[in-house]
Enzyme design. Structure first.
Site, PDB file in Angstrom:
ATOM      1  N   GLY A 151      40.935  44.458  52.813  1.00  0.00           N
ATOM      2  CA  GLY A 151      40.404  45.705  52.287  1.00  0.00           C
ATOM      3  C   GLY A 151      41.203  46.185  51.091  1.00  0.00           C
ATOM      4  O   GLY A 151      42.116  45.508  50.612  1.00  0.00           O
ATOM      5  N   GLU A 185      50.584  41.451  52.747  1.00  0.00           N
ATOM      6  CA  GLU A 185      49.245  41.292  52.172  1.00  0.00           C
ATOM      7  C   GLU A 185      49.310  40.604  50.818  1.00  0.00           C
ATOM      8  O   GLU A 185      48.505  39.712  50.525  1.00  0.00           O
ATOM      9  CB  GLU A 185      48.563  42.652  52.038  1.00  0.00           C
ATOM     10  CG  GLU A 185      48.107  43.252  53.356  1.00  0.00           C
ATOM     11  CD  GLU A 185      47.544  44.647  53.202  1.00  0.00           C
ATOM     12  OE1 GLU A 185      46.637  44.994  53.966  1.00  0.00           O
ATOM     13  OE2 GLU A 185      48.012  45.394  52.319  1.00  0.00           O
ATOM     14  N   GLY A 243      47.855  51.332  52.112  1.00  0.00           N
ATOM     15  CA  GLY A 243      47.713  52.513  52.947  1.00  0.00           C
ATOM     16  C   GLY A 243      48.076  52.244  54.395  1.00  0.00           C
ATOM     17  O   GLY A 243      48.516  53.139  55.113  1.00  0.00           O
TER      18      GLY A 243
END
Length: 237
Positions: A84, A105, A98
């Site tokens: 995402g 990531e 977030g």
């Protein structure tokens, strides 16, 4: 149509990209979790893939669904990462982090031949910066690093404040890697590349949430006439 419905629609389109035998990077956050849930259904139906999770939360979810997992050391080259984003612009520049998993990531995304973002279309913005930019930092010398990050932000032409991310009990949030997060609330980032370079020059910065030149495409889902309409930025091939 609710946010979960849109996340699921984007995730379902991304699932079409998955082929048997793939080595997949599995992102972190609510939209990535929707993808992992759908992937688990495909795995139970016989799909053979191996996943590399970007957080302990994703690892736990994937394991509970019976998805075969590996570490990035075991699978250092991945075919595809699905993750995402908190914001994505027309040039596929992202703000991520977030969920406090930005370091892993980014490592996983950069080890992948392709990275595809899945998101609610509300995350598509003309200019990055409305969402606070996470900056992962070493706990050692936190105050000095905090001041240096503030100076780097100002030097890159941004204005706003930089705050240490805290948990509900008021203690600093600690990432899976044992680091802290500084959130830069900037409103707008006029030059993401300049800001990224400025943050990298701060010794205590471990990683920042600007993903520049990493994503190949973004699958965006919006509500239209009670249905999910999916559009694509970039190329899925």
């Amino acid at each position: 149509m609710s946010g979960p419905d849109l996340r699921r629609a984007a995730a379902a389109r991304a699932l079409d990209l998955v082929e048997p035998g793939m080595r997949l990077g599995l992102g972190t956050g609510s939209t990535a979790a929707a993808f992992v849930a759908l992937l688990g259904e495909r795995v139970r139906a016989g799909l053979d893939i191996v996943g590399v999770p970007t957080s302990e939360a994703t690892r736990a979810q994937a394991e509970s669904l019976g998805i075969r997992l590996a570490t990035l050391d075991e699978q250092p080259e991945l075919d595809l990462t699905i993750d995402g984003a908190d914001e994505v612009d027309d040039r596929l520049r992202l703000i991520k982090g977030g969920g406090a998993a930005l370091l892993r990531e980014k490592i996983v995304a950069c080890a992948s031949r392709r990275m595809v973002v899945i998101a609610d279309a509300a995350k598509h913005v003309a200019r990055l910066g409305a969402f606070p930019l996470p900056v992962e930092v070493n706990p050692f010398g936190l105050k000095a690093t905090h001041r240096a990050v503030e100076a780097a932000v100002a030097g890159a032409g941004c204005s706003g404040d930089v705050r240490l991310r805290a948990q509900a009990d008021g203690k600093p949030l600690v990432t899976d890697g044992g680091h802290y997060i500084l959130d830069a609330r900037l409103g707008a980032i006029p030059d993401p590349e300049a800001l990224g370079a400025a943050l990298w020059a701060v010794p205590g910065v471990v990683e920042h949430g600007l993903f520049l030149g990493i994503a190949d495409a973004a699958i965006l889902a919006a509500a239209r006439d009670g249905q999910a309409e999916v559009t694509v930025l970039g190329s899925l091939t």
